[in-house]
Design an enzyme around this catalytic site. Sequence first.
Site, PDB file in Angstrom:
ATOM      1  N   HIS A 154      69.964  20.530 -14.250  1.00 59.31           N
ATOM      2  CA  HIS A 154      70.854  21.605 -13.821  1.00 59.31           C
ATOM      3  C   HIS A 154      71.532  22.295 -15.007  1.00 59.31           C
ATOM      4  O   HIS A 154      71.512  23.521 -15.136  1.00 59.31           O
ATOM      5  CB  HIS A 154      71.897  21.033 -12.864  1.00 59.31           C
ATOM      6  CG  HIS A 154      72.720  22.048 -12.145  1.00 59.31           C
ATOM      7  ND1 HIS A 154      73.885  22.554 -12.661  1.00 59.31           N
ATOM      8  CD2 HIS A 154      72.562  22.640 -10.944  1.00 59.31           C
ATOM      9  CE1 HIS A 154      74.413  23.415 -11.806  1.00 59.31           C
ATOM     10  NE2 HIS A 154      73.628  23.493 -10.751  1.00 59.31           N
ATOM     11  N   SER A 186      75.638  28.274  -8.614  1.00 54.89           N
ATOM     12  CA  SER A 186      75.509  27.700  -9.956  1.00 54.89           C
ATOM     13  C   SER A 186      74.725  28.614 -10.873  1.00 54.89           C
ATOM     14  O   SER A 186      74.969  28.671 -12.080  1.00 54.89           O
ATOM     15  CB  SER A 186      74.779  26.350  -9.879  1.00 54.89           C
ATOM     16  OG  SER A 186      75.640  25.299  -9.629  1.00 54.89           O
ATOM     17  N   ASN A 232      78.433  26.721  -2.378  1.00 52.16           N
ATOM     18  CA  ASN A 232      77.316  27.021  -1.483  1.00 52.16           C
ATOM     19  C   ASN A 232      77.597  26.573  -0.057  1.00 52.16           C
ATOM     20  O   ASN A 232      76.745  25.991   0.611  1.00 52.16           O
ATOM     21  CB  ASN A 232      76.048  26.346  -1.996  1.00 52.16           C
ATOM     22  CG  ASN A 232      75.712  26.781  -3.397  1.00 52.16           C
ATOM     23  OD1 ASN A 232      75.889  27.942  -3.747  1.00 52.16           O
ATOM     24  ND2 ASN A 232      75.265  25.859  -4.221  1.00 52.16           N
ATOM     25  N   ASP A 281      78.582  20.471 -17.304  1.00 52.53           N
ATOM     26  CA  ASP A 281      77.505  20.309 -16.331  1.00 52.53           C
ATOM     27  C   ASP A 281      76.856  18.942 -16.499  1.00 52.53           C
ATOM     28  O   ASP A 281      77.518  17.978 -16.872  1.00 52.53           O
ATOM     29  CB  ASP A 281      76.489  21.446 -16.525  1.00 52.53           C
ATOM     30  CG  ASP A 281      75.862  21.916 -15.224  1.00 52.53           C
ATOM     31  OD1 ASP A 281      75.074  21.144 -14.660  1.00 52.53           O
ATOM     32  OD2 ASP A 281      76.174  23.035 -14.773  1.00 52.53           O
TER      33      ASP A 281
END
Length: 733
Positions: A65, A237, A157, A33
């Site tokens: 994130h 996520s 998404n 990430d």
Amino acid sequence: MRATLDRSVPQIGAPAAWSAGHTGAGTTVAVLDTGIDETHPDLVGAVAGARNFSGSDTTDDRFGHGTHVAATVTGDGRYKGVAPDAKLLNGKVLDDNGGGTESDIIAGMEWAAAEGADVVNMSLGSPFPSDGTDPMSQAVNRITAETGALFVIAAGNSGPGEQSIGSPAAADAALTVGAVDRDGAIADFSSRGPRIKDGAIKPDITAPGVGIVAAKAANGIIGDPVGDKHVALSGTSMAAPHVAGAAALLAGQHPDWSAEQLKAVLVASAAPNPALSVYDQGAGLVDVARATRQPVSASPASVGLGTARWPHGDDEPIVRKLTYRNSGTEPLTLRVAVDLRDEAGKPATLVTVAPSEVTIPAGGQADVTLTANTRLDAPDGRYSGVVTATGGDTAVRTPVGLDKEVESYDVELTFLDHDGKPTPEYFYRFVDLRKPKAHVDHDPSGKLTARVPKGTYYFDAFIQTPRDGEGLWPLANFNEAGITITGDTALTLDARAGTPLDVTVDRAEARSGYAATFFTMTTDWGDTGSGIVGNDFSGITFAPSRTTAPARPPSPWPPAWPSPAARTSSSAARTSTASAGPPTAASPRPCRSTSATATWSRSAPPPRASPRRASSTRWRAAPSPTRSRSTSPAAPPGTAPSTSRPPPPPGPPTPPNSRSTPASSPAPPPNAGTPRSSAPPSPPPLGPPTNGQAATATTSASPSPCSPTKTPTTSASRRSTPPKPPSTEAKPS
């Protein structure tokens, strides 16, 4: 609405698993990430190793994130993660802006597996639909086979449109995770299946992913703050680490299990939402409590029966084997049945299973056979359902899917460049006028056969021709308002067919500063179209259209154009991309000819920027995208995620939490039922023009029958250098 970890973690049954002694102790989860803030109180001592693969100078999380994802896996504080005793590997594969290259991500995957990760969480990906043959998806399959590491990957998404699963979530070996809210309803943004081309079932499973509150990185810049140390984010996520933590609990319970076994048990024990198909949710919401106590699983985890080509009078049966494994100490007898439904939700009998009852010995396995008979008198279309094996407290669910192809035909497509040679530098799409569906494919040879259902389509395409030593590559555009497919046919698109677009103004000394042209069209379901944005129209041509569409009321004027920043930002690093699906524009209307605008200035023009060809509709697919966008939305405080989330205009990368800044306008409602005239016959091949007449256009001060989109969703750069190997700016999901 927020679902803090103290709500979302119980939603998947983790406390019950903890009570049974399963906390993830002895397991390692790699988080690939934006880095991890190892100083956060919820994560102190959790990180066992770290490595930086990004362009950043640190493994710390300056974006926010990766820390949130890591705490969802194993945070231990006010908001406890799913596997509180698991250790973490911090693989920073995305930079401080949330972007990364495909090669860096694959290097991180290989490192994580080599370091002994039992589970690898990848809350990142591309918004472009993939059939699972892209480099990252193939790397997932390869590394899983070589090392036994389970890759848990966010679905993306790009929902709610179908066939929106991108890379690397499209990988066969991936445990692909969609997102639901606290009530178990599928999140609007969650990418849906089936996988493009082969119709495979994706996602595999779902988990909470709306308004998740978890650790805030000290230097993080995204999300809705909840106190000083936590932040709320939404996206697949956020769903993926719930499943990665669940996999860690299961791996701690069964340290000898392979990635395939872990995936199979989690999928087989999931809790379905009866209102959703397997292409929305896979097997359903992860239920780690059941997974840790249920001894039976099925392999494969889901059964894709593929596509039976139309016509169906000579179809051969489609046969697949399903294997049940019993890891318990007692034999189990299970009743096996198929519940298959058509697209209207009606039961269907196209698929049968035999035998209907099996006894699985302790530590052993038993097989059943699934047979699909598409010769039966049943509606053409897509079918989905589950195979259930039940007995006592055991309930094993295996998603199953089948496509009984509707009446469809082969369209042979040939793309010729400005020298008359077949070229890989092209893009095309057939957009269905009846429903928000586009048919897109690519073959680098410049020749391919598209399989297109019978019907009438809006068609657009472009062809570029590389020119060494030239600043911009020539770009030819093709737009057809009504191509009708009623049988096998062929279509040749020749870049030499294009004629230039002339713009005349009253000041001879004026220079072009900004130029844009858009084709838009209203269909039965909404609006679609494409356009180009740049500094001028040099090198850009348009092939004369051969088809027409029924007239409709004009759009309001003036339209909203891309921002000045979007007008000048370079897209030289991008290859051809395009989109299809529900519109994201603010209600453009149909037109039969080009609508163009240009701004003019007496001063010298700004630095030359590559024109962009943008498609206004919402699903996206690309032959070889070089940069991938975020799949991590974040809802604005106190709101549900927006249903309209077009990506930003082509240009510099943007933060992955695109949902924290909702789109400027929702999709206009479909105007289904609008009377349409009968469609014209299929056009002849689009060859070189028969006359030299050029299209003309006025400046934006004059009304036009077309309205451009507010925000172009995709782009095709006019590259000044030869194409480079694909790289992925895989933004967090």
